[in-house]
Design a protein around this motif. Structure first.
Motif, mmCIF file in Angstrom:
data_model
loop_
_atom_site.group_PDB
_atom_site.id
_atom_site.type_symbol
_atom_site.label_atom_id
_atom_site.label_comp_id
_atom_site.label_asym_id
_atom_site.label_seq_id
_atom_site.Cartn_x
_atom_site.Cartn_y
_atom_site.Cartn_z
ATOM 1 N N GLN A 4 0.842 -1.197 0.000
ATOM 2 C CA GLN A 4 0.000 0.000 0.000
ATOM 3 C C GLN A 4 0.875 1.244 0.000
ATOM 4 O O GLN A 4 1.794 1.367 0.806
ATOM 5 C CB GLN A 4 -0.910 0.035 1.225
ATOM 6 C CG GLN A 4 -1.810 1.270 1.238
ATOM 7 C CD GLN A 4 -2.514 1.501 2.568
ATOM 8 O OE1 GLN A 4 -2.139 0.928 3.585
ATOM 9 N NE2 GLN A 4 -3.538 2.348 2.569
ATOM 10 N N PRO A 5 0.603 2.181 -0.894
ATOM 11 C CA PRO A 5 1.410 3.409 -0.921
ATOM 12 C C PRO A 5 1.224 4.200 0.371
ATOM 13 O O PRO A 5 0.144 4.196 0.978
ATOM 14 C CB PRO A 5 0.850 4.181 -2.123
ATOM 15 C CG PRO A 5 0.048 3.185 -2.904
ATOM 16 C CD PRO A 5 -0.428 2.162 -1.934
ATOM 17 N N LYS A 6 2.260 4.876 0.779
ATOM 18 C CA LYS A 6 2.137 5.774 1.916
ATOM 19 C C LYS A 6 1.373 7.035 1.511
ATOM 20 O O LYS A 6 0.593 7.580 2.295
ATOM 21 C CB LYS A 6 3.530 6.143 2.438
ATOM 22 C CG LYS A 6 3.548 7.143 3.594
ATOM 23 C CD LYS A 6 2.881 6.591 4.848
ATOM 24 C CE LYS A 6 3.668 5.424 5.435
ATOM 25 N NZ LYS A 6 3.123 4.988 6.734
ATOM 26 N N LEU A 7 1.571 7.475 0.265
ATOM 27 C CA LEU A 7 0.985 8.738 -0.183
ATOM 28 C C LEU A 7 0.457 8.601 -1.600
ATOM 29 O O LEU A 7 1.125 8.037 -2.471
ATOM 30 C CB LEU A 7 2.047 9.840 -0.135
ATOM 31 C CG LEU A 7 1.657 11.234 -0.630
ATOM 32 C CD1 LEU A 7 0.598 11.854 0.277
ATOM 33 C CD2 LEU A 7 2.891 12.134 -0.713
ATOM 34 N N THR A 8 -0.756 9.120 -1.832
ATOM 35 C CA THR A 8 -1.307 9.241 -3.176
ATOM 36 C C THR A 8 -1.348 10.708 -3.562
ATOM 37 O O THR A 8 -1.898 11.530 -2.825
ATOM 38 C CB THR A 8 -2.730 8.666 -3.271
ATOM 39 O OG1 THR A 8 -2.714 7.264 -3.009
ATOM 40 C CG2 THR A 8 -3.322 8.889 -4.660
ATOM 41 N N ILE A 9 -0.766 11.032 -4.703
ATOM 42 C CA ILE A 9 -0.837 12.384 -5.263
ATOM 43 C C ILE A 9 -1.932 12.391 -6.319
ATOM 44 O O ILE A 9 -1.851 11.656 -7.311
ATOM 45 C CB ILE A 9 0.496 12.810 -5.902
ATOM 46 C CG1 ILE A 9 1.645 12.678 -4.906
ATOM 47 C CG2 ILE A 9 0.388 14.236 -6.441
ATOM 48 C CD1 ILE A 9 1.551 13.562 -3.700
ATOM 49 N N VAL A 82 -10.216 10.874 -5.372
ATOM 50 C CA VAL A 82 -10.108 10.305 -4.026
ATOM 51 C C VAL A 82 -10.656 8.890 -3.999
ATOM 52 O O VAL A 82 -10.116 8.010 -3.325
ATOM 53 C CB VAL A 82 -10.829 11.195 -2.995
ATOM 54 C CG1 VAL A 82 -10.612 10.659 -1.580
ATOM 55 C CG2 VAL A 82 -10.326 12.635 -3.073
ATOM 56 N N GLU A 83 -11.722 8.649 -4.741
ATOM 57 C CA GLU A 83 -12.278 7.288 -4.819
ATOM 58 C C GLU A 83 -11.240 6.299 -5.349
ATOM 59 O O GLU A 83 -11.185 5.146 -4.909
ATOM 60 C CB GLU A 83 -13.508 7.275 -5.739
ATOM 61 C CG GLU A 83 -14.762 7.900 -5.143
ATOM 62 C CD GLU A 83 -15.465 6.988 -4.148
ATOM 63 O OE1 GLU A 83 -14.971 5.865 -3.894
ATOM 64 O OE2 GLU A 83 -16.505 7.410 -3.608
ATOM 65 N N ALA A 84 -10.416 6.752 -6.280
ATOM 66 C CA ALA A 84 -9.431 5.853 -6.887
ATOM 67 C C ALA A 84 -8.174 5.689 -6.045
ATOM 68 O O ALA A 84 -7.394 4.758 -6.260
ATOM 69 C CB ALA A 84 -9.048 6.383 -8.274
ATOM 70 N N ALA A 85 -7.981 6.580 -5.083
ATOM 71 C CA ALA A 85 -6.746 6.580 -4.300
ATOM 72 C C ALA A 85 -6.709 5.420 -3.311
ATOM 73 O O ALA A 85 -7.709 5.107 -2.672
ATOM 74 C CB ALA A 85 -6.606 7.899 -3.553
ATOM 75 N N THR A 86 -5.535 4.800 -3.180
ATOM 76 C CA THR A 86 -5.364 3.715 -2.202
ATOM 77 C C THR A 86 -4.275 4.027 -1.192
ATOM 78 O O THR A 86 -4.000 3.216 -0.309
ATOM 79 C CB THR A 86 -5.001 2.397 -2.916
ATOM 80 O OG1 THR A 86 -3.748 2.549 -3.596
ATOM 81 C CG2 THR A 86 -6.074 1.997 -3.914
ATOM 82 N N GLY A 87 -3.654 5.193 -1.283
ATOM 83 C CA GLY A 87 -2.584 5.545 -0.361
ATOM 84 C C GLY A 87 -3.087 5.781 1.055
ATOM 85 O O GLY A 87 -4.268 6.074 1.271
ATOM 86 N N GLU A 88 -2.177 5.683 2.000
ATOM 87 C CA GLU A 88 -2.521 5.950 3.397
ATOM 88 C C GLU A 88 -2.859 7.428 3.591
ATOM 89 O O GLU A 88 -3.681 7.784 4.431
ATOM 90 C CB GLU A 88 -1.357 5.543 4.292
ATOM 91 C CG GLU A 88 -1.641 5.665 5.779
ATOM 92 C CD GLU A 88 -0.473 5.238 6.637
ATOM 93 O OE1 GLU A 88 -0.441 5.603 7.826
ATOM 94 O OE2 GLU A 88 0.440 4.546 6.113
ATOM 95 N N PHE A 89 -2.197 8.291 2.800
ATOM 96 C CA PHE A 89 -2.472 9.726 2.817
ATOM 97 C C PHE A 89 -2.783 10.185 1.404
ATOM 98 O O PHE A 89 -2.306 9.591 0.420
ATOM 99 C CB PHE A 89 -1.273 10.511 3.360
ATOM 100 C CG PHE A 89 -1.022 10.315 4.829
ATOM 101 C CD1 PHE A 89 -1.577 11.173 5.768
ATOM 102 C CD2 PHE A 89 -0.231 9.268 5.269
ATOM 103 C CE1 PHE A 89 -1.347 10.988 7.120
ATOM 104 C CE2 PHE A 89 0.007 9.072 6.620
ATOM 105 C CZ PHE A 89 -0.550 9.934 7.555
ATOM 106 N N ILE A 90 -3.554 11.269 1.298
ATOM 107 C CA ILE A 90 -3.956 11.807 0.003
ATOM 108 C C ILE A 90 -3.574 13.275 -0.072
ATOM 109 O O ILE A 90 -3.868 14.050 0.840
ATOM 110 C CB ILE A 90 -5.469 11.651 -0.218
ATOM 111 C CG1 ILE A 90 -5.848 10.168 -0.276
ATOM 112 C CG2 ILE A 90 -5.917 12.354 -1.497
ATOM 113 C CD1 ILE A 90 -7.328 9.925 -0.297
ATOM 114 N N CYS A 91 -2.937 13.639 -1.192
ATOM 115 C CA CYS A 91 -2.585 15.034 -1.462
ATOM 116 C C CYS A 91 -3.142 15.406 -2.828
ATOM 117 O O CYS A 91 -2.983 14.665 -3.797
ATOM 118 C CB CYS A 91 -1.067 15.213 -1.439
ATOM 119 S SG CYS A 91 -0.485 16.839 -1.989
ATOM 120 N N MET A 92 -3.798 16.554 -2.904
ATOM 121 C CA MET A 92 -4.373 17.046 -4.148
ATOM 122 C C MET A 92 -3.589 18.274 -4.607
ATOM 123 O O MET A 92 -3.340 19.184 -3.810
ATOM 124 C CB MET A 92 -5.835 17.425 -3.927
ATOM 125 C CG MET A 92 -6.624 17.703 -5.171
ATOM 126 S SD MET A 92 -7.214 16.219 -6.023
ATOM 127 C CE MET A 92 -8.338 15.513 -4.801
#
Length: 405
Positions: A4-9, A82-92
């Motif tokens: 699992q990614p730590k961060l999703t951009i 955001v729906e597609a994101a699987t990271g532990e954190f999300i940044c836009m």
């Protein structure tokens, strides 16, 4: 497959393919594998990005959301990211921006120190792309190295009180150029409307919801991203009357309604077209009206002062005069004109007459945004990254009360 990614951009885009493509290239140059990218195109001509992404999607870190065949309101395009994101954190970020994905190291280090991290935000740099430089500008680079834990009550007070003598509220903690845990975003979806993104002014809507949902919130004085402004961006249009009108009309068409005519606006005479301060206040008013949160005592006078400062942002005299007249008329109608005395427009200064200087002042390094011939936000960031402290040298001050600026 990676863990699992730590961060999703997340990078949503509409009809700014040239900048979008450059942002994608810049982000993918960092090869670390504990991050994920969600690139969402919402352009009228889907073929441009579809062709560009043919090779890019071979990168296992990338998820591509193509245009759907209909124009999505901004809120829908952001929500599907955001729906597609699987990271532990999300940044836009915007499609003309840049974020250093090595901020992931700060997230990891902060979790090791504190364990529970719900939100991490950081200082941001600003950059005008070539083609959007009507005036000579500098970049203000914070030099402090503290990373602070801040109590939610303080952040809520700061944001909703409008204190701080700025054109915008202080301490806006959210996923736009910040990292919000997916766990918090899932709570927001469950608590508010069944969507991650609900109101058309998506960035500040998220701030409102984060500040009543998250618990453990942190702020890095060191910058980790760049707010870009290309000629086609909204930030490039908010200073000229004709462009404001054009941008506002297009936004409302894509939204499917004029949000300034929503029912909760009946007794709130500050349409978003008035200016940035009014736009943010509309979001706060919508949030309080919709979900029953009480206003912070004294916010009205502070908001009036912010509107006066907002007037000074305008790019020509006609736009300045129009904004002053619009705000003055609104304050005259609001609460019987009680807060009109607090609306004090700053003096207009021709942009070409504004002072330009470089050097160190009050904890900031001021450099020419054209320094070293940089052509993109990423190039600017990589230049400045050589001048400021690396992540490992940042000072974690999690037990210290940090005075909000």
């Amino acid at each position: 497959m990676f863990a699992q990614p730590k961060l999703t951009i997340c990078v949503p885009s509409r009809n700014r393919q040239r900048y979008f493509q450059e942002t994608i290239r810049s982000q993918l140059m960092n090869l670390r594998t504990d991050v994920e990218f969600v690139f969402a195109d919402n352009s009228d001509d889907a073929s441009i990005m579809n062709t560009f992404m043919e090779d890019v999607i071979a990168d296992p870190r990338v998820k591509y959301l193509p245009s759907t065949g209909r124009v999505l309101p901004m809120v829908e395009n952001w929500d599907r990211c955001v729906e597609a994101a699987t990271g532990e954190f999300i940044c836009m970020i915007g499609d003309d921006d840049y974020v250093d994905i090595d901020v992931t190291d700060l997230l990891i280090r902060s979790q090791q120190e504190h364990k529970a991290v719900d939100v991490m935000v950081w200082s941001r740099l600003t950059y005008n792309w070539p083609g959007n430089r009507p005036n000579h500008c500098n970049v203000s680079v914070p030099l402090n190295t503290g990373v602070h834990r801040l109590p939610r009550a303080l952040l809520y007070q700061e944001f909703f009180s409008w204190k701080g003598s700025k054109s915008t509220p202080n301490m806006a903690f959210g996923f736009y150029h910040g990292a919000v845990s997916k766990r918090v975003m899932d709570k927001i979806k469950a608590k508010f409307g069944g969507k991650y993104c609900e109101y058309p002014v998506v960035d500040f809507e998220n701030v409102c919801k984060v500040l009543v949902t998250a618990e453990n919130m942190f702020y890095s004085e060191r910058p980790f991203s760049v707010l870009g402004s290309c000629a086609e961006s909204n930030s490039a249009k908010i200073k000229i009357t004709e462009k404001i009108t054009e941008m506002h009309a297009a936004f409302m068409v894509e939204t499917g309604r004029n949000i300034d005519e929503d029912p909760h606006m009946k007794d709130f005479p500050f349409p978003s077209i008035l200016g940035l301060a009014a736009c943010i206040a509309v979001v706060q008013h919508w949030f309080r009206s919709t979900y029953g949160y009480a206003a912070v005592n004294g916010w009205e006078a502070n908001f009036a002062e912010a509107c006066g400062i907002n007037c000074g942002m305008m790019g020509n005299r006609a736009a300045y005069d129009g904004m002053v007249a619009g705000y003055r008329a609104a304050f005259s109608r609001w609460h019987g004109g009680k807060y009109l005395k607090n609306f004090k427009p700053v003096d207009y200064v021709e942009p070409t007459d504004a002072k330009f200087f470089t050097g160190i002042a009050e904890g900031y390094l001021l450099i020419d945004e054209e320094a070293a011939g940089v052509q993109t936000p990423a190039e600017l960031y990589h230049l400045i990254d050589q001048m400021i402290a690396p992540v490992k040298d940042l000072t974690l001050k999690f037990d210290e009360h940090f005075k909000a600026a």
